[in-house]
Design an enzyme around this catalytic site. Sequence first.
Site, PDB file in Angstrom:
ATOM      1  N   VAL A  74      11.039   5.316   8.861  1.00  0.00           N
ATOM      2  CA  VAL A  74      10.296   6.547   8.531  1.00  0.00           C
ATOM      3  C   VAL A  74       8.809   6.264   8.313  1.00  0.00           C
ATOM      4  CG1 VAL A  74      12.255   7.851   7.614  1.00  0.00           C
ATOM      5  CG2 VAL A  74      10.976   6.337   6.080  1.00  0.00           C
ATOM      6  N   LYS A 118      17.000   3.892   1.237  1.00  0.00           N
ATOM      7  CA  LYS A 118      17.916   3.706   2.373  1.00  0.00           C
ATOM      8  C   LYS A 118      19.066   2.851   1.875  1.00  0.00           C
ATOM      9  CE  LYS A 118      14.357   3.005   5.880  1.00  0.00           C
ATOM     10  NZ  LYS A 118      13.961   2.032   6.931  1.00  0.00           N
ATOM     11  N   LYS A 124       0.809  -1.195   0.000  1.00  0.00           N
ATOM     12  CA  LYS A 124       0.000   0.000   0.000  1.00  0.00           C
ATOM     13  C   LYS A 124       0.854   1.262   0.000  1.00  0.00           C
ATOM     14  CE  LYS A 124      -2.972  -2.304   3.321  1.00  0.00           C
ATOM     15  NZ  LYS A 124      -3.422  -2.240   4.731  1.00  0.00           N
ATOM     16  N   GLY A 125       2.096   1.148   0.462  1.00  0.00           N
ATOM     17  CA  GLY A 125       2.915   2.317   0.794  1.00  0.00           C
ATOM     18  C   GLY A 125       3.047   3.386  -0.278  1.00  0.00           C
ATOM     19  N   GLU A 157       7.608   3.127  -6.515  1.00  0.00           N
ATOM     20  CA  GLU A 157       7.767   2.533  -5.181  1.00  0.00           C
ATOM     21  C   GLU A 157       7.965   3.617  -4.126  1.00  0.00           C
ATOM     22  OE1 GLU A 157       7.009   0.449  -3.266  1.00  0.00           O
ATOM     23  OE2 GLU A 157       8.422  -1.191  -3.003  1.00  0.00           O
ATOM     24  N   ASP A 158       7.561   3.325  -2.909  1.00  0.00           N
ATOM     25  CA  ASP A 158       7.720   4.288  -1.816  1.00  0.00           C
ATOM     26  C   ASP A 158       9.146   4.323  -1.281  1.00  0.00           C
ATOM     27  OD1 ASP A 158       7.446   1.714  -0.837  1.00  0.00           O
ATOM     28  OD2 ASP A 158       6.022   2.224   0.747  1.00  0.00           O
ATOM     29  N   ASP A 214      14.517  -0.567   0.926  1.00  0.00           N
ATOM     30  CA  ASP A 214      15.188  -0.803   2.208  1.00  0.00           C
ATOM     31  C   ASP A 214      16.225  -1.912   1.998  1.00  0.00           C
ATOM     32  OD1 ASP A 214      15.620  -0.747   4.986  1.00  0.00           O
ATOM     33  OD2 ASP A 214      13.989  -2.134   5.389  1.00  0.00           O
TER      34      ASP A 214
HETATM   35  P1  IMP Z   1      12.566  -3.964   1.168  1.00  0.00           P
HETATM   36  O1  IMP Z   1      13.265  -4.258   2.469  1.00  0.00           O
HETATM   37  O2  IMP Z   1      13.446  -3.165   0.246  1.00  0.00           O
HETATM   38  O3  IMP Z   1      12.069  -5.242   0.553  1.00  0.00           O
HETATM   39  O4  IMP Z   1      11.330  -3.046   1.528  1.00  0.00           O
HETATM   40  C1  IMP Z   1      10.041  -3.518   1.438  1.00  0.00           C
HETATM   41  C2  IMP Z   1       8.997  -2.625   2.020  1.00  0.00           C
HETATM   42  O5  IMP Z   1       9.225  -2.441   3.411  1.00  0.00           O
HETATM   43  C3  IMP Z   1       8.875  -1.223   1.482  1.00  0.00           C
HETATM   44  O6  IMP Z   1       8.231  -1.141   0.245  1.00  0.00           O
HETATM   45  C4  IMP Z   1       8.055  -0.583   2.589  1.00  0.00           C
HETATM   46  O7  IMP Z   1       6.689  -0.861   2.393  1.00  0.00           O
HETATM   47  C5  IMP Z   1       8.588  -1.268   3.830  1.00  0.00           C
HETATM   48  N1  IMP Z   1       9.545  -0.396   4.533  1.00  0.00           N
HETATM   49  C6  IMP Z   1      10.900  -0.459   4.504  1.00  0.00           C
HETATM   50  N2  IMP Z   1      11.447   0.517   5.262  1.00  0.00           N
HETATM   51  C7  IMP Z   1      10.413   1.206   5.779  1.00  0.00           C
HETATM   52  C8  IMP Z   1      10.317   2.373   6.630  1.00  0.00           C
HETATM   53  O8  IMP Z   1      11.309   2.981   7.085  1.00  0.00           O
HETATM   54  N3  IMP Z   1       9.059   2.794   6.932  1.00  0.00           N
HETATM   55  C9  IMP Z   1       7.929   2.176   6.468  1.00  0.00           C
HETATM   56  N4  IMP Z   1       7.978   1.115   5.658  1.00  0.00           N
HETATM   57  C10 IMP Z   1       9.210   0.634   5.318  1.00  0.00           C
HETATM   58 MG    MG Z   2       6.317  -0.649  -0.519  1.00  0.00          MG
END
Ligand code: IMP
Ligand code: MG
Length: 182
Positions: A158, A136, A48-49, A104-105, A108
């Site tokens: 965040v 990040k 949803k982000g 994408e939002d 991470d």
């Molecule tokens: P990934 O670790 O790159 O697979 O990130 C997957 C998802 O984790 C992102 O699309 C966000 O929805 C969530 N996410 C990662 N870091 C944060 C944060 O700092 N705040 C809120 N959601 C996060």
């Molecule tokens: Mg996301």
Amino acid sequence: MTNQQEFKSKIKRVLITEAELQERIKHAGSMLSEEYQGKPLLLVSILKGAFVFLADLCREITIPCEIDFMATKSYYGGTTNCGTVNIVYELEHDISQYHVLIVEDIIDTGITLKDVVKKLKARNPLSLKVITLLDKTDARKVEFEADYTLFEIPNEYVIGYGLDSGEYYRNLPYIAVFDEKR
Ligand code: IMP
Ligand code: MG
């Protein structure tokens, strides 16, 4: 969430203001409008982000485009870094007819997008690129780079502008650091 005070006390500090967000998004929108001019463009958002970012970005795009959504669920493999991602809500479009831009939002660990990109590439889109609002870079567990990044941020949790903690805070109009201790 018990009360308004507790809700507010966890917003540690504003990291990116509404004005800063809008300025960068406006710039990204005009750049994308040039890049995809004359091409069938499909914006794909991962729920949803990214819904707030998508809503603002698409209104800064001045060429015809279509929009589709998908949702994923991550399964992180214990202590290993190689998680896999299941698509739990599917796109409606046959992407082989489109230049696809994943909106994408935040990136991470990189696990989600690395796997989503692999899965979507297998469907032979005309092209496939990724734009992310936040990155990040210090938190990466797998190698992954977006084509466009609007803001690089430190490795802190965040909230706001679509991003949640326990489903709250998505409606903040800015990006803030979440106070996990309080
Ligand atoms: P990934 O670790 O790159 O697979 O990130 C997957 C998802 O984790 C992102 O699309 C966000 O929805 C969530 N996410 C990662 N870091 C944060 C944060 O700092 N705040 C809120 N959601 C996060
Ligand atoms: Mg996301």
